[in-house]
Design a protein around this motif. Structure first.
Motif, mmCIF file in Angstrom:
data_model
loop_
_atom_site.group_PDB
_atom_site.id
_atom_site.type_symbol
_atom_site.label_atom_id
_atom_site.label_comp_id
_atom_site.label_asym_id
_atom_site.label_seq_id
_atom_site.Cartn_x
_atom_site.Cartn_y
_atom_site.Cartn_z
ATOM 1 N N THR A 108 41.774 30.907 7.887
ATOM 2 C CA THR A 108 41.520 32.322 8.117
ATOM 3 C C THR A 108 42.572 32.927 9.043
ATOM 4 O O THR A 108 43.262 32.203 9.765
ATOM 5 N N LEU A 109 42.689 34.250 8.992
ATOM 6 C CA LEU A 109 43.555 34.955 9.930
ATOM 7 C C LEU A 109 42.806 35.117 11.243
ATOM 8 O O LEU A 109 41.625 35.448 11.255
ATOM 9 N N ASP A 110 43.496 34.880 12.335
ATOM 10 C CA ASP A 110 42.898 34.976 13.663
ATOM 11 C C ASP A 110 43.576 36.128 14.398
ATOM 12 O O ASP A 110 44.620 35.943 15.026
ATOM 13 N N PHE A 111 42.990 37.309 14.302
ATOM 14 C CA PHE A 111 43.587 38.494 14.919
ATOM 15 C C PHE A 111 43.479 38.455 16.439
ATOM 16 O O PHE A 111 44.234 39.132 17.124
ATOM 17 N N THR A 112 42.568 37.644 16.978
ATOM 18 C CA THR A 112 42.415 37.538 18.430
ATOM 19 C C THR A 112 43.341 36.481 19.028
ATOM 20 O O THR A 112 43.674 36.533 20.200
ATOM 21 N N GLY A 113 43.727 35.485 18.220
ATOM 22 C CA GLY A 113 44.569 34.403 18.721
ATOM 23 C C GLY A 113 43.801 33.388 19.554
ATOM 24 O O GLY A 113 44.393 32.548 20.223
ATOM 25 N N LYS A 114 42.470 33.438 19.498
ATOM 26 C CA LYS A 114 41.664 32.572 20.364
ATOM 27 C C LYS A 114 40.711 31.631 19.622
ATOM 28 O O LYS A 114 40.026 30.842 20.256
ATOM 29 N N ARG A 115 40.647 31.712 18.304
ATOM 30 C CA ARG A 115 39.731 30.826 17.566
ATOM 31 C C ARG A 115 40.167 29.381 17.727
ATOM 32 O O ARG A 115 41.359 29.086 17.801
ATOM 33 N N SER A 116 39.209 28.493 17.731
ATOM 34 C CA SER A 116 39.571 27.086 17.880
ATOM 35 C C SER A 116 40.031 26.535 16.539
ATOM 36 O O SER A 116 39.568 26.963 15.480
ATOM 37 N N GLY A 117 40.967 25.623 16.592
ATOM 38 C CA GLY A 117 41.490 25.001 15.389
ATOM 39 C C GLY A 117 42.999 24.923 15.424
ATOM 40 O O GLY A 117 43.661 25.366 16.357
ATOM 41 N N ARG A 118 43.545 24.355 14.375
ATOM 42 C CA ARG A 118 44.990 24.194 14.230
ATOM 43 C C ARG A 118 45.596 25.523 13.813
ATOM 44 O O ARG A 118 45.137 26.140 12.858
ATOM 45 N N GLY A 119 46.610 25.988 14.504
ATOM 46 C CA GLY A 119 47.167 27.301 14.227
ATOM 47 C C GLY A 119 48.629 27.276 13.832
ATOM 48 O O GLY A 119 49.371 26.354 14.155
ATOM 49 N N ALA A 120 49.027 28.314 13.124
ATOM 50 C CA ALA A 120 50.412 28.569 12.765
ATOM 51 C C ALA A 120 50.596 30.081 12.842
ATOM 52 O O ALA A 120 49.627 30.832 12.756
ATOM 53 N N TYR A 121 51.830 30.521 12.989
ATOM 54 C CA TYR A 121 52.078 31.941 13.229
ATOM 55 C C TYR A 121 52.940 32.570 12.149
ATOM 56 O O TYR A 121 53.876 31.949 11.648
ATOM 57 N N ILE A 122 52.595 33.822 11.811
ATOM 58 C CA ILE A 122 53.411 34.627 10.898
ATOM 59 C C ILE A 122 53.499 36.038 11.484
ATOM 60 O O ILE A 122 52.655 36.451 12.284
ATOM 61 N N CYS A 123 54.522 36.780 11.054
ATOM 62 C CA CYS A 123 54.628 38.190 11.436
ATOM 63 C C CYS A 123 53.454 38.944 10.822
ATOM 64 O O CYS A 123 52.885 38.516 9.824
ATOM 65 N N ARG A 124 53.140 40.081 11.393
ATOM 66 C CA ARG A 124 52.063 40.920 10.849
ATOM 67 C C ARG A 124 52.610 41.735 9.685
ATOM 68 O O ARG A 124 52.539 42.959 9.668
ATOM 69 N N ASP A 125 53.176 41.036 8.730
ATOM 70 C CA ASP A 125 53.859 41.660 7.607
ATOM 71 C C ASP A 125 53.491 40.890 6.343
ATOM 72 O O ASP A 125 53.606 39.665 6.299
ATOM 73 N N VAL A 126 53.047 41.613 5.328
ATOM 74 C CA VAL A 126 52.633 40.989 4.072
ATOM 75 C C VAL A 126 53.791 40.189 3.462
ATOM 76 O O VAL A 126 53.582 39.143 2.857
ATOM 77 N N LYS A 127 55.023 40.685 3.650
ATOM 78 C CA LYS A 127 56.185 39.984 3.082
ATOM 79 C C LYS A 127 56.305 38.570 3.646
ATOM 80 O O LYS A 127 56.620 37.633 2.912
ATOM 81 N N CYS A 128 56.048 38.396 4.940
ATOM 82 C CA CYS A 128 56.133 37.056 5.534
ATOM 83 C C CYS A 128 55.021 36.152 4.993
ATOM 84 O O CYS A 128 55.260 34.980 4.724
ATOM 85 N N LEU A 129 53.827 36.701 4.807
ATOM 86 C CA LEU A 129 52.735 35.912 4.235
ATOM 87 C C LEU A 129 53.102 35.468 2.824
ATOM 88 O O LEU A 129 52.869 34.319 2.442
ATOM 89 N N ARG A 130 53.710 36.359 2.058
ATOM 90 C CA ARG A 130 54.104 36.007 0.684
ATOM 91 C C ARG A 130 55.199 34.937 0.682
ATOM 92 O O ARG A 130 55.197 34.050 -0.177
#
Length: 105
Positions: free
Chosen positions: A43-65
């Motif tokens: 899932t997307l974590d808009f707070t940045g605080k959910r527990s679990g393994r994380g990875a980061y992307i820009c807030r841009d649909v192009k980066c997600l694609r």
């Protein structure tokens, strides 16, 4: 003497993270965290605080694609990610104000 105490203080370090889509290093607060929860949900974590393994992307649909096409997110989170999950994340990002409009491919 109070002015001297302020001189010794260092500016607060800004945590940097790398976007998996464009490989740019940006301040963590500017990026969006994608998390694999302990239950295995992606899932997307808009707070940045959910527990679990994380990875980061820009807030841009192009980066997600880009991440979807390359498979880097699945590799980083050590799990398979279905097309449905990517589609849901793209909708969530678009609804939250991602940089690209929904109609473009």
């Amino acid at each position: 003497m109070s002015g001297h105490a302020q001189q010794g203080q260092r500016p607060r370090k800004i945590p940097m993270r790398q976007c998996l889509g464009c490989n740019e290093h940006r301040p963590k607060i500017e990026l969006l965290r994608v998390v694999r929860t302990p239950e295995g949900e992606i899932t997307l974590d808009f707070t940045g605080k959910r527990s679990g393994r994380g990875a980061y992307i820009c807030r841009d649909v192009k980066c997600l694609r880009r991440v979807r096409k390359s498979g880097r997110l699945a590799h980083n989170l050590s799990c398979e990610i279905s097309a449905d999950v990517y589609d849901r994340m793209e909708r969530e990002l678009t609804d939250a104000g991602g940089s690209e409009s929904e109609g473009q491919a």
